[in-house]
Design a protein around this motif. Sequence first.
Motif, PDB file in Angstrom:
ATOM      1  N   LYS A   1      -5.746  -0.787  18.427  1.00 35.47           N
ATOM      2  CA  LYS A   1      -6.281  -2.024  18.243  1.00 35.47           C
ATOM      3  C   LYS A   1      -5.245  -3.011  17.073  1.00 35.47           C
ATOM      4  N   LEU A   2      -5.156  -3.757  18.010  1.00 32.87           N
ATOM      5  CA  LEU A   2      -4.533  -4.169  16.128  1.00 32.87           C
ATOM      6  C   LEU A   2      -5.362  -5.515  15.313  1.00 32.87           C
ATOM      7  N   ASP A   3      -5.755  -4.814  13.896  1.00 27.75           N
ATOM      8  CA  ASP A   3      -6.185  -6.107  13.384  1.00 27.75           C
ATOM      9  C   ASP A   3      -5.659  -7.047  12.299  1.00 27.75           C
ATOM     10  N   ILE A   4      -6.198  -8.546  11.712  1.00 28.54           N
ATOM     11  CA  ILE A   4      -5.670  -8.977  11.011  1.00 28.54           C
ATOM     12  C   ILE A   4      -4.027  -8.588   9.842  1.00 28.54           C
ATOM     13  N   ARG A   5      -3.974  -7.511   9.395  1.00 28.24           N
ATOM     14  CA  ARG A   5      -3.333  -6.833   8.506  1.00 28.24           C
ATOM     15  C   ARG A   5      -2.133  -6.856   9.165  1.00 28.24           C
ATOM     16  N   THR A   6      -2.231  -6.218  10.284  1.00 25.21           N
ATOM     17  CA  THR A   6      -1.235  -5.586  11.375  1.00 25.21           C
ATOM     18  C   THR A   6      -0.497  -6.579  11.828  1.00 25.21           C
ATOM     19  N   ILE A   7      -1.535  -7.727  12.210  1.00 25.90           N
ATOM     20  CA  ILE A   7      -1.173  -8.686  13.040  1.00 25.90           C
ATOM     21  C   ILE A   7      -0.024  -9.823  12.105  1.00 25.90           C
ATOM     22  N   LYS A   8      -0.209  -9.460  10.929  1.00 23.57           N
ATOM     23  CA  LYS A   8       0.145 -10.135   9.671  1.00 23.57           C
ATOM     24  C   LYS A   8       1.538  -9.860   9.423  1.00 23.57           C
TER      25      LYS A   8
ATOM     26  N   MET B   1      -7.695  -6.325  33.025  1.00 28.17           N
ATOM     27  CA  MET B   1      -8.657  -7.709  32.357  1.00 28.17           C
ATOM     28  C   MET B   1      -8.473  -7.955  31.462  1.00 28.17           C
ATOM     29  N   GLN B   2      -8.536  -9.572  31.100  1.00 30.32           N
ATOM     30  CA  GLN B   2      -7.791 -10.585  29.649  1.00 30.32           C
ATOM     31  C   GLN B   2      -9.552 -10.743  28.921  1.00 30.32           C
ATOM     32  N   LEU B   3     -10.254 -10.408  28.260  1.00 24.75           N
ATOM     33  CA  LEU B   3     -11.510 -11.216  27.662  1.00 24.75           C
ATOM     34  C   LEU B   3     -10.680 -11.975  25.978  1.00 24.75           C
ATOM     35  N   VAL B   4     -11.260 -12.513  26.111  1.00 25.94           N
ATOM     36  CA  VAL B   4     -11.643 -13.367  24.415  1.00 25.94           C
ATOM     37  C   VAL B   4     -12.684 -14.062  24.111  1.00 25.94           C
ATOM     38  N   ASP B   5     -12.933 -12.790  23.219  1.00 19.63           N
ATOM     39  CA  ASP B   5     -14.855 -12.595  22.386  1.00 19.63           C
ATOM     40  C   ASP B   5     -15.480 -12.576  23.684  1.00 19.63           C
ATOM     41  N   GLY B   6     -15.293 -11.625  24.103  1.00 21.88           N
ATOM     42  CA  GLY B   6     -15.831 -11.190  25.712  1.00 21.88           C
ATOM     43  C   GLY B   6     -16.106 -11.955  26.921  1.00 21.88           C
TER      44      GLY B   6
ATOM     45  N   ALA C   1      -7.730  -5.963  27.886  1.00 25.50           N
ATOM     46  CA  ALA C   1      -7.493  -6.778  26.232  1.00 25.50           C
ATOM     47  C   ALA C   1      -8.565  -7.233  25.662  1.00 25.50           C
ATOM     48  N   ASN C   2      -9.312  -7.099  24.780  1.00 24.84           N
ATOM     49  CA  ASN C   2     -10.132  -8.481  24.280  1.00 24.84           C
ATOM     50  C   ASN C   2      -9.920  -8.350  23.051  1.00 24.84           C
ATOM     51  N   LEU C   3      -9.252  -9.701  22.943  1.00 28.82           N
ATOM     52  CA  LEU C   3      -9.208 -10.762  21.895  1.00 28.82           C
ATOM     53  C   LEU C   3     -10.271 -11.686  21.289  1.00 28.82           C
ATOM     54  N   GLN C   4     -10.480 -11.034  19.871  1.00 32.01           N
ATOM     55  CA  GLN C   4     -11.635 -11.126  18.928  1.00 32.01           C
ATOM     56  C   GLN C   4     -10.916 -12.403  18.034  1.00 32.01           C
ATOM     57  N   THR C   5     -11.732 -13.716  18.002  1.00 27.91           N
ATOM     58  CA  THR C   5     -11.120 -14.726  17.242  1.00 27.91           C
ATOM     59  C   THR C   5     -11.948 -14.523  15.880  1.00 27.91           C
TER      60      THR C   5
ATOM     61  N   LEU D   1      -2.674 -15.128  32.526  1.00 29.55           N
ATOM     62  CA  LEU D   1      -2.025 -15.886  32.270  1.00 29.55           C
ATOM     63  C   LEU D   1      -0.962 -16.160  30.744  1.00 29.55           C
ATOM     64  N   GLY D   2      -0.704 -14.023  30.696  1.00 35.03           N
ATOM     65  CA  GLY D   2      -0.726 -14.375  29.603  1.00 35.03           C
ATOM     66  C   GLY D   2      -1.508 -14.605  28.179  1.00 35.03           C
ATOM     67  N   ASN D   3      -0.685 -15.464  27.113  1.00 39.51           N
ATOM     68  CA  ASN D   3      -1.748 -15.976  26.567  1.00 39.51           C
ATOM     69  C   ASN D   3      -2.236 -16.927  26.575  1.00 39.51           C
ATOM     70  N   ALA D   4      -1.135 -18.308  27.719  1.00 39.04           N
ATOM     71  CA  ALA D   4      -1.236 -19.499  27.845  1.00 39.04           C
ATOM     72  C   ALA D   4      -3.121 -20.686  27.830  1.00 39.04           C
ATOM     73  N   ILE D   5      -3.878 -19.754  28.103  1.00 43.99           N
ATOM     74  CA  ILE D   5      -5.273 -20.550  27.227  1.00 43.99           C
ATOM     75  C   ILE D   5      -6.457 -19.617  26.672  1.00 43.99           C
ATOM     76  N   GLY D   6      -5.622 -18.738  25.845  1.00 42.77           N
ATOM     77  CA  GLY D   6      -6.156 -17.878  24.519  1.00 42.77           C
ATOM     78  C   GLY D   6      -6.311 -18.225  23.328  1.00 42.77           C
ATOM     79  N   PRO D   7      -6.424 -17.765  22.048  1.00 44.11           N
ATOM     80  CA  PRO D   7      -6.238 -18.144  21.148  1.00 44.11           C
ATOM     81  C   PRO D   7      -5.335 -18.313  20.690  1.00 44.11           C
ATOM     82  N   THR D   8      -5.083 -19.095  19.348  1.00 43.70           N
ATOM     83  CA  THR D   8      -3.588 -19.632  18.535  1.00 43.70           C
ATOM     84  C   THR D   8      -3.858 -18.392  17.478  1.00 43.70           C
ATOM     85  N   GLU D   9      -2.573 -18.173  16.952  1.00 44.01           N
ATOM     86  CA  GLU D   9      -2.325 -17.255  15.890  1.00 44.01           C
ATOM     87  C   GLU D   9      -3.346 -17.666  14.650  1.00 44.01           C
ATOM     88  N   LEU D  10      -3.876 -18.679  14.717  1.00 46.26           N
ATOM     89  CA  LEU D  10      -4.802 -18.899  13.374  1.00 46.26           C
ATOM     90  C   LEU D  10      -5.747 -18.749  13.396  1.00 46.26           C
TER      91      LEU D  10
END
Length: 246
Positions: A135-142, A185-190, A236-240, A202-211
């Motif tokens: 897991k990469l939390d928001i602190r690790t990402i920053k 498989m790549q998910l965004v909020d499930g 990979a599950n990207l949580q916003t 397609l990578g993060n082309a249609i995923g969430p932004t850094e903010l």
Amino acid sequence: MKIKRYTLRSTLLLSLLLFTAAAFAQESSIVQITGQVKDQNSGETLPGVSIQIKGTISGTTTDSKGVFTLKTRLKFPFTLVFSSLGFSPQEFEVKNTTSRIDISLATQTLLGKEVVVTASRVEEQALRSPVAIEKLDIRTIKESPAPSFYDALENVKGVQMTTSSLTFKVPNTRGFNIPNNFRFMQLVDGVDMQAATLGVPLGNAIGPTELDIASVEITPGAASALYGMNAINGMANLQTKKSIPL
């Protein structure tokens, strides 16, 4: 008539005296406690410290100088609980009001308990997850030196990033190193975010932004038992931020 008037006046005067005595007795039963709260290490005063009478909802907080004043009608002895964010809670038993209360709070270090939702589709602690999960939390990402949070996935254990173009990176796990990872498989909020025509993320082309990103959960092993055959190579599950886990 005069006797009745005198009797009425005496009754009113007696009632007034009794009411005054009761009010004085009630006012005299209020106990006032004062004191100051400081940092045990630096000795500086601590504003905003919560002081609560144990077992009740009565309490107060310290002012900008660390001073507090607490009024109560409870009988001695009773216990005060001092608590503040970043400090260990401390209890103090009050037996009388003859002296001023001086409290020193010690700093406390709390280890956060990471929570994951990808492993079992329900929110649970990372250490109790039935499968290996990174897991990469928001602190690790920053704190990551990578240009974006998606590039930081390359530093996650068990993940290998394949750069197909300037803005198109494909995560790979379990040793399957191909330009288009059909088994990942790549998910965004499930929600599955694979391309409709290609069948690959397609990578993060249609995923969430850094903010908007809050955390990224990587399952290096097979997750097909819960998420189907497309997750046989990992997921990979990207949580916003402020997202509701599925």
